[in-house]
Design a protein around this motif. Structure first.
Motif, PDB file in Angstrom:
ATOM      1  N   ILE A 131      -5.941  10.138   2.923  1.00  0.00           N
ATOM      2  CA  ILE A 131      -4.923   9.638   2.608  1.00  0.00           C
ATOM      3  C   ILE A 131      -3.662  10.583   1.925  1.00  0.00           C
ATOM      4  CG2 ILE A 131      -3.927   7.963   0.358  1.00  0.00           C
ATOM      5  CD1 ILE A 131      -6.756   6.933   2.193  1.00  0.00           C
ATOM      6  N   LYS A 132      -2.614   9.511   2.890  1.00  0.00           N
ATOM      7  CA  LYS A 132      -1.037  10.580   2.982  1.00  0.00           C
ATOM      8  C   LYS A 132      -0.461   9.108   1.736  1.00  0.00           C
ATOM      9  CE  LYS A 132       2.515  13.045   4.764  1.00  0.00           C
ATOM     10  NZ  LYS A 132       3.383  13.672   6.351  1.00  0.00           N
ATOM     11  N   PRO A 133       0.292   9.647   0.790  1.00  0.00           N
ATOM     12  CA  PRO A 133       0.792   8.745   0.507  1.00  0.00           C
ATOM     13  C   PRO A 133       2.299   8.687   0.497  1.00  0.00           C
ATOM     14  CG  PRO A 133       1.189  10.555  -1.382  1.00  0.00           C
ATOM     15  CD  PRO A 133       0.119  10.752  -0.029  1.00  0.00           C
ATOM     16  N   PRO A 134       3.428   7.762   0.279  1.00  0.00           N
ATOM     17  CA  PRO A 134       4.893   7.854   0.712  1.00  0.00           C
ATOM     18  C   PRO A 134       5.222   8.454  -0.418  1.00  0.00           C
ATOM     19  CG  PRO A 134       3.943   5.408  -0.935  1.00  0.00           C
ATOM     20  CD  PRO A 134       2.808   6.318  -0.223  1.00  0.00           C
ATOM     21  N   MET A 135       6.630   9.218   0.976  1.00  0.00           N
ATOM     22  CA  MET A 135       7.470  10.469   0.104  1.00  0.00           C
ATOM     23  C   MET A 135       8.164   9.560  -0.488  1.00  0.00           C
ATOM     24  SD  MET A 135       8.173  13.324   1.695  1.00  0.00           S
ATOM     25  CE  MET A 135       9.106  14.376   2.447  1.00  0.00           C
ATOM     26  N   GLY A 136       8.224  10.418  -2.092  1.00  0.00           N
ATOM     27  CA  GLY A 136       8.724  10.143  -3.258  1.00  0.00           C
ATOM     28  C   GLY A 136       7.711   9.477  -4.018  1.00  0.00           C
ATOM     29  N   SER A 137       6.427   9.396  -4.103  1.00  0.00           N
ATOM     30  CA  SER A 137       5.032   8.513  -4.506  1.00  0.00           C
ATOM     31  C   SER A 137       4.979   9.184  -6.166  1.00  0.00           C
ATOM     32  CB  SER A 137       4.185   7.917  -3.335  1.00  0.00           C
ATOM     33  OG  SER A 137       3.438   6.858  -5.053  1.00  0.00           O
ATOM     34  N   ILE A 138       5.083   8.069  -7.035  1.00  0.00           N
ATOM     35  CA  ILE A 138       4.642   8.993  -8.352  1.00  0.00           C
ATOM     36  C   ILE A 138       2.799   8.794  -8.227  1.00  0.00           C
ATOM     37  CG2 ILE A 138       6.212   8.299  -9.370  1.00  0.00           C
ATOM     38  CD1 ILE A 138       4.556   6.603 -10.725  1.00  0.00           C
ATOM     39  N   MET A 139       2.606   8.164  -7.026  1.00  0.00           N
ATOM     40  CA  MET A 139       0.658   8.343  -7.618  1.00  0.00           C
ATOM     41  C   MET A 139       0.453   8.701  -6.313  1.00  0.00           C
ATOM     42  SD  MET A 139      -0.079   5.619  -8.697  1.00  0.00           S
ATOM     43  CE  MET A 139      -2.019   5.001  -8.590  1.00  0.00           C
ATOM     44  N   THR A 140      -0.465   9.610  -6.260  1.00  0.00           N
ATOM     45  CA  THR A 140      -1.227  11.157  -5.534  1.00  0.00           C
ATOM     46  C   THR A 140      -2.231  11.280  -5.631  1.00  0.00           C
ATOM     47  OG1 THR A 140      -0.242  12.269  -7.405  1.00  0.00           O
ATOM     48  CG2 THR A 140       1.315  12.326  -5.726  1.00  0.00           C
ATOM     49  N   PRO A 141      -2.842  10.659  -4.220  1.00  0.00           N
ATOM     50  CA  PRO A 141      -4.365  10.732  -4.812  1.00  0.00           C
ATOM     51  C   PRO A 141      -4.663  11.573  -3.923  1.00  0.00           C
ATOM     52  CG  PRO A 141      -3.312   9.270  -2.715  1.00  0.00           C
ATOM     53  CD  PRO A 141      -2.308   9.683  -3.590  1.00  0.00           C
ATOM     54  N   LYS A 142      -6.575  11.614  -4.311  1.00  0.00           N
ATOM     55  CA  LYS A 142      -7.286  12.381  -3.434  1.00  0.00           C
ATOM     56  C   LYS A 142      -6.664  12.529  -2.074  1.00  0.00           C
ATOM     57  CE  LYS A 142     -11.177  12.711  -4.445  1.00  0.00           C
ATOM     58  NZ  LYS A 142     -12.686  12.587  -4.058  1.00  0.00           N
ATOM     59  N   ASP A 143      -6.516  13.710  -1.540  1.00  0.00           N
ATOM     60  CA  ASP A 143      -6.169  13.541   0.490  1.00  0.00           C
ATOM     61  C   ASP A 143      -7.571  13.235   0.740  1.00  0.00           C
ATOM     62  OD1 ASP A 143      -4.175  16.163  -0.492  1.00  0.00           O
ATOM     63  OD2 ASP A 143      -5.310  17.244   0.335  1.00  0.00           O
ATOM     64  N   VAL A 144      -8.332  12.950   0.463  1.00  0.00           N
ATOM     65  CA  VAL A 144     -10.023  12.404   1.241  1.00  0.00           C
ATOM     66  C   VAL A 144     -10.952  11.846   0.180  1.00  0.00           C
ATOM     67  CG1 VAL A 144     -11.720  13.304   2.690  1.00  0.00           C
ATOM     68  CG2 VAL A 144      -9.961  13.716   2.706  1.00  0.00           C
ATOM     69  N   MET A 145     -10.891  10.113   0.434  1.00  0.00           N
ATOM     70  CA  MET A 145     -11.525   9.097  -0.518  1.00  0.00           C
ATOM     71  C   MET A 145     -13.084   8.667   0.293  1.00  0.00           C
ATOM     72  SD  MET A 145      -8.527   6.666  -2.555  1.00  0.00           S
ATOM     73  CE  MET A 145      -7.357   8.092  -3.622  1.00  0.00           C
ATOM     74  N   THR A 146     -13.660   8.456  -0.121  1.00  0.00           N
ATOM     75  CA  THR A 146     -14.911   7.961   0.055  1.00  0.00           C
ATOM     76  C   THR A 146     -14.275   5.985   0.202  1.00  0.00           C
ATOM     77  OG1 THR A 146     -15.975   7.630  -2.157  1.00  0.00           O
ATOM     78  CG2 THR A 146     -16.310   9.723  -0.418  1.00  0.00           C
ATOM     79  N   HIS A 164      -4.672   0.549  -8.828  1.00  0.00           N
ATOM     80  CA  HIS A 164      -3.332   0.968  -9.148  1.00  0.00           C
ATOM     81  C   HIS A 164      -2.529   1.324  -9.186  1.00  0.00           C
ATOM     82  CE1 HIS A 164      -6.889   3.467 -11.963  1.00  0.00           C
ATOM     83  NE2 HIS A 164      -7.845   3.309 -11.045  1.00  0.00           N
ATOM     84  N   LEU A 165      -2.318   1.022  -7.717  1.00  0.00           N
ATOM     85  CA  LEU A 165      -0.827   0.416  -7.376  1.00  0.00           C
ATOM     86  C   LEU A 165      -0.100  -0.551  -8.157  1.00  0.00           C
ATOM     87  CD1 LEU A 165      -1.817   1.770  -3.591  1.00  0.00           C
ATOM     88  CD2 LEU A 165      -0.714   3.073  -5.179  1.00  0.00           C
ATOM     89  N   VAL A 166      -1.057  -1.691  -8.160  1.00  0.00           N
ATOM     90  CA  VAL A 166      -0.272  -3.123  -9.166  1.00  0.00           C
ATOM     91  C   VAL A 166       0.378  -2.464  -9.967  1.00  0.00           C
ATOM     92  CG1 VAL A 166      -0.933  -5.029  -9.026  1.00  0.00           C
ATOM     93  CG2 VAL A 166      -1.859  -4.263  -7.641  1.00  0.00           C
ATOM     94  N   ALA A 167       2.145  -3.119  -9.705  1.00  0.00           N
ATOM     95  CA  ALA A 167       3.050  -2.483 -10.937  1.00  0.00           C
ATOM     96  C   ALA A 167       2.763  -4.074 -12.091  1.00  0.00           C
ATOM     97  CB  ALA A 167       4.545  -2.659 -10.568  1.00  0.00           C
ATOM     98  N   ASP A 168       2.523  -4.956 -11.378  1.00  0.00           N
ATOM     99  CA  ASP A 168       1.994  -6.538 -12.184  1.00  0.00           C
ATOM    100  C   ASP A 168       1.145  -6.341 -13.210  1.00  0.00           C
ATOM    101  OD1 ASP A 168       2.204  -8.753 -14.665  1.00  0.00           O
ATOM    102  OD2 ASP A 168       3.400 -10.205 -11.509  1.00  0.00           O
ATOM    103  N   ALA A 169       0.592  -6.236 -14.166  1.00  0.00           N
ATOM    104  CA  ALA A 169      -0.413  -5.961 -14.924  1.00  0.00           C
ATOM    105  C   ALA A 169      -1.345  -7.591 -15.717  1.00  0.00           C
ATOM    106  CB  ALA A 169       0.312  -5.704 -16.649  1.00  0.00           C
ATOM    107  N   LEU A 198      -2.749  -0.765   2.492  1.00  0.00           N
ATOM    108  CA  LEU A 198      -1.874   0.384   2.001  1.00  0.00           C
ATOM    109  C   LEU A 198      -1.833   0.633   2.600  1.00  0.00           C
ATOM    110  CD1 LEU A 198      -4.666   2.049   0.443  1.00  0.00           C
ATOM    111  CD2 LEU A 198      -3.021   1.713  -0.718  1.00  0.00           C
ATOM    112  N   THR A 199      -0.963   0.419   3.817  1.00  0.00           N
ATOM    113  CA  THR A 199      -0.777   0.796   4.875  1.00  0.00           C
ATOM    114  C   THR A 199       1.313   0.407   5.410  1.00  0.00           C
ATOM    115  OG1 THR A 199      -2.058   1.408   7.043  1.00  0.00           O
ATOM    116  CG2 THR A 199       0.180   1.066   7.685  1.00  0.00           C
ATOM    117  N   LYS A 200       1.418  -1.221   4.745  1.00  0.00           N
ATOM    118  CA  LYS A 200       2.054  -1.876   4.320  1.00  0.00           C
ATOM    119  C   LYS A 200       2.809  -1.188   3.661  1.00  0.00           C
ATOM    120  CE  LYS A 200       1.037  -5.812   6.423  1.00  0.00           C
ATOM    121  NZ  LYS A 200       0.382  -7.420   6.508  1.00  0.00           N
ATOM    122  N   ALA A 201       2.335  -0.515   2.622  1.00  0.00           N
ATOM    123  CA  ALA A 201       2.708  -0.281   1.025  1.00  0.00           C
ATOM    124  C   ALA A 201       3.072   1.515   1.507  1.00  0.00           C
ATOM    125  CB  ALA A 201       1.445   0.048  -0.071  1.00  0.00           C
TER     126      ALA A 201
END
Length: 67
Positions: A5-20, A30-35, A57-60
């Motif tokens: 996983i590589k987040p978009p440039m400037g993202s405040i969400m920084t996931p682990k580099d590799v996820m199951t 966790h990426l959904v802004a609307d509670a 995720l790709t579209k995001a």
């Protein structure tokens, strides 16, 4: 299967580099802004095909690569 996983440039969400798949499914809501939509996205993340979540995720702006 694992996913790099590589987040978009400037993202405040920084996931682990590799996820199951399970970690990726847990990360998506966790990426959904609307509670009010978090529960909906938790359900989607649990039930939708992993390909649909990767597409979302790709579209995001994330780069998701199966490894």
């Amino acid at each position: 299967m694992n996913y790099k996983i590589k987040p978009p440039m400037g993202s405040i969400m920084t996931p682990k580099d590799v996820m199951t798949e399970a970690e990726l499914r847990a990360f998506v809501p966790h990426l959904v802004a609307d509670a009010e939509q978090v529960d909906t996205w938790k359900e989607k993340a649990a039930k939708d095909p992993i390909e649909d979540l990767i597409e979302w995720l790709t579209k995001a702006g994330f780069e998701v690569t199966p490894i």
